[in-house]
Design an enzyme around this catalytic site. Structure first.
Site, PDB file in Angstrom:
ATOM      1  N   LYS A 124       3.937  -5.726   0.397  1.00  0.00           N
ATOM      2  CA  LYS A 124       3.720  -4.337   0.792  1.00  0.00           C
ATOM      3  C   LYS A 124       3.772  -4.268   2.306  1.00  0.00           C
ATOM      4  O   LYS A 124       3.466  -5.254   2.984  1.00  0.00           O
ATOM      5  CB  LYS A 124       2.352  -3.848   0.318  1.00  0.00           C
ATOM      6  CG  LYS A 124       2.281  -2.359   0.129  1.00  0.00           C
ATOM      7  CD  LYS A 124       2.892  -1.966  -1.200  1.00  0.00           C
ATOM      8  CE  LYS A 124       2.977  -0.482  -1.385  1.00  0.00           C
ATOM      9  NZ  LYS A 124       3.326  -0.167  -2.790  1.00  0.00           N
ATOM     10  N   ASP A 164       7.176   4.271  -0.401  1.00  0.00           N
ATOM     11  CA  ASP A 164       5.821   4.448  -0.932  1.00  0.00           C
ATOM     12  C   ASP A 164       5.349   5.778  -0.330  1.00  0.00           C
ATOM     13  O   ASP A 164       6.184   6.584   0.112  1.00  0.00           O
ATOM     14  CB  ASP A 164       4.918   3.257  -0.547  1.00  0.00           C
ATOM     15  CG  ASP A 164       3.635   3.212  -1.378  1.00  0.00           C
ATOM     16  OD1 ASP A 164       3.683   2.744  -2.513  1.00  0.00           O
ATOM     17  OD2 ASP A 164       2.586   3.666  -0.891  1.00  0.00           O
TER      18      ASP A 164
HETATM   19  N1  GLU Z   1       5.918   1.698  -3.745  1.00  0.00           N
HETATM   20  C1  GLU Z   1       6.276   1.593  -5.129  1.00  0.00           C
HETATM   21  C2  GLU Z   1       5.196   0.852  -5.870  1.00  0.00           C
HETATM   22  O1  GLU Z   1       4.037   0.985  -5.536  1.00  0.00           O
HETATM   23  C3  GLU Z   1       7.684   1.069  -5.339  1.00  0.00           C
HETATM   24  C4  GLU Z   1       7.941  -0.282  -4.747  1.00  0.00           C
HETATM   25  C5  GLU Z   1       9.394  -0.733  -4.805  1.00  0.00           C
HETATM   26  O2  GLU Z   1      10.230  -0.021  -5.362  1.00  0.00           O
HETATM   27  O3  GLU Z   1       9.650  -1.824  -4.275  1.00  0.00           O
HETATM   28  O4  GLU Z   1       5.413   0.145  -6.806  1.00  0.00           O
END
Ligand code: GLU
Length: 446
Positions: A124, A164
């Site tokens: 993240k 996100d």
């Molecule tokens: N931010 C999204 C999640 O919490 C998507 C992450 C992504 O597609 O890599 O899963």
């Protein structure tokens, strides 16, 4: 393994990192019993290694605003776990971003990605940059400055960021533009959530919300219920809430509430195409308020300062932010007859809210299972990029269906209790954990 001992150690090492400690505690409590049946996990200190990120990059992001003022924000990328594949996870731009928030998200991502059936590790990233009220040119300059620092630590086979909260297709575009300029690499697989003309996958924008509703459909079917005719309350009006509202409406539910930081819109007649399109307009306006929805559509009423959970509904879908639904909200929902709650946001419910739902015996499922369709479709985007092809919307949607069905089945496998209640929290945590733990074990002490 004793949860209290591990937690005490983590609290000592990371004081005040409340979201991170909350996320770890939830997983450890779920897996304790199964873990202790596997002495090989204990011997390899799997839990002690799994709760700490592999590495954290912290960097300064300096950019110039429209008034010519110099602004400095903090940027982060947390590469949490690579046991089952390259690091994968979104980037969050929000004024409250800090290491605790991103560590909780990276930790959750590791298990979520394991549930998707695809080979992706957990990561993240983000910044305390606040997109609210920023011009398009400011967003672009910030994204470019952010990527200036990040580019050397990511790649299509090492770490693949995506969107996100506060990061959508526009931001991914600006970040990719800068990435290729700096890296002289033109493989679009380095980021997901891209535009459709340059490597994006059809259905990716819808995938988190659509996938969540596919999961809810399975959960309801298992309980002998249907979403048709149900009243659904949704928090948020961003991309995820929009996808969820769109699919819920398509499946015959009435989306009776959407909400924002300013209050809730009571929407008794439900959504239509025009209203759904307006949700995206609201998100793109960068004002972060939902009140204009009720000005535009007279059948809807804006109630300032209230949450979506104050509206009587059958199904509650938090789609905004962590801990947005607390114990009091859960009690209010139950008193109003709610019989299903599913987290579409990551860790959308506090531990008190989850306990309230579970003690009442209503259907409840956690974000790492419910919202995994987003990152799963990112995984499908990576596959298409690697194969230099693109699949039709129907093809991606059918793969998404299959993935959500598999995630639901995994939750049932590990979460079904003797009394018949399915503890989806436990199910999701154990299923995700077993996969990551097995991979770590096989890869030795690294
Ligand atoms: N931010 C999204 C999640 O919490 C998507 C992450 C992504 O597609 O890599 O899963």
């Amino acid at each position: 393994m004793k949860v209290s001992t591990i937690m005490a150690d983590l609290e000592r090492k990371h004081p005040g990192e409340s979201e991170y400690l909350q996320a770890v505690q939830e997983v450890l409590e779920s897996i304790e019993e199964v873990y202790n049946l596997h002495p090989e996990f204990e011997k390899a200190k799997i839990v002690e290694r799994m709760v700490e990120p592999d590495r954290i990059f912290t960097f300064r992001v300096t950019w110039v605003d429209d008034n010519g003022e110099i602004q400095t924000n903090l940027g982060y990328r947390i590469q949490f776990n690579s046991a089952i594949g390259p690091y994968k996870g979104g980037i969050r731009f929000h004024k409250a971003v800090n290491p605790s928030m991103l560590k909780f998200l990276g930790f959750e991502q590791t298990f979520k990605n394991a549930l998707t059936t695809l080979p992706m590790g957990g990561a993240k990233g983000g910044s305390d940059f606040d997109p609210v009220g920023k011009s398009d040119a400011e967003i672009m300059r910030f994204c470019q400055a952010f990527m200036w620092e990040l580019w050397n630590n990511i790649g299509p086979d090492t770490d693949v960021p995506a969107g996100d909260v506060g990061v959508g297709g526009r931001e991914i575009g600006y970040m990719y533009g800068m990435y290729k300029k700096l890296a002289r690499q033109y493989n679009t697989g380095v980021l997901t959530g891209k535009g459709m003309t340059w490597g994006g996958s059809l259905i990716r924008p819808e995938a988190t919300g659509f996938g969540a509703l596919y999961f809810v459909e399975h959960m309801l079917a298992k309980a002998g219920k249907s979403i048709k005719g149900a009243k659904v309350a949704i928090s948020g009006f961003g991309n995820v809430a929009w996808g969820a509202a769109t699919k819920a409406t398509e499946l015959g539910a009435t989306v009776i509430a959407i909400s924002g930081p300013d209050g809730v819109v009571y929407n008794p007649e439900g959504m239509n195409a025009e209203k759904l399109a307006y949700m995206l307009e609201l998100r793109a306006s960068n004002r972060n308020i939902v009140a204009p929805f009720a000005e535009k559509f007279p059948d809807a009423t804006f109630i300032p300062g209230k949450k979506a959970w104050s509206i009587k509904c059958d199904i509650a879908l938090p789609c905004a932010f962590q801990n947005e639904l607390n114990g009091d909200d859960a009690a209010e929902l139950l008193a109003n007859g709610t019989w299903c709650a599913a987290e579409v946001s990551n860790m959308g419910c506090t531990p008190e809210a989850i306990a309230t739902f579970q003690n009442a015996g209503i259907l409840f499922a956690p974000g790492k299972a419910v919202n995994a369709g987003g990152v799963a479709t990112s995984g499908l985007e990576m596959t298409q990029n690697a194969m230099h092809i693109s699949w039709s919307a129907a093809e991606v949607d059918s793969k998404l269906h299959y993935i959500m069905e598999s995630i639901h089945a995994a939750c049932v496998k590990y979460g079904a209790q003797e009394d018949g209640y399915i503890n989806y929290v436990k199910g999701a945590n154990i299923a995700g954990f077993m996969k990551v733990a097995q991979a770590m074990l096989e890869q030795g002490i690294v």
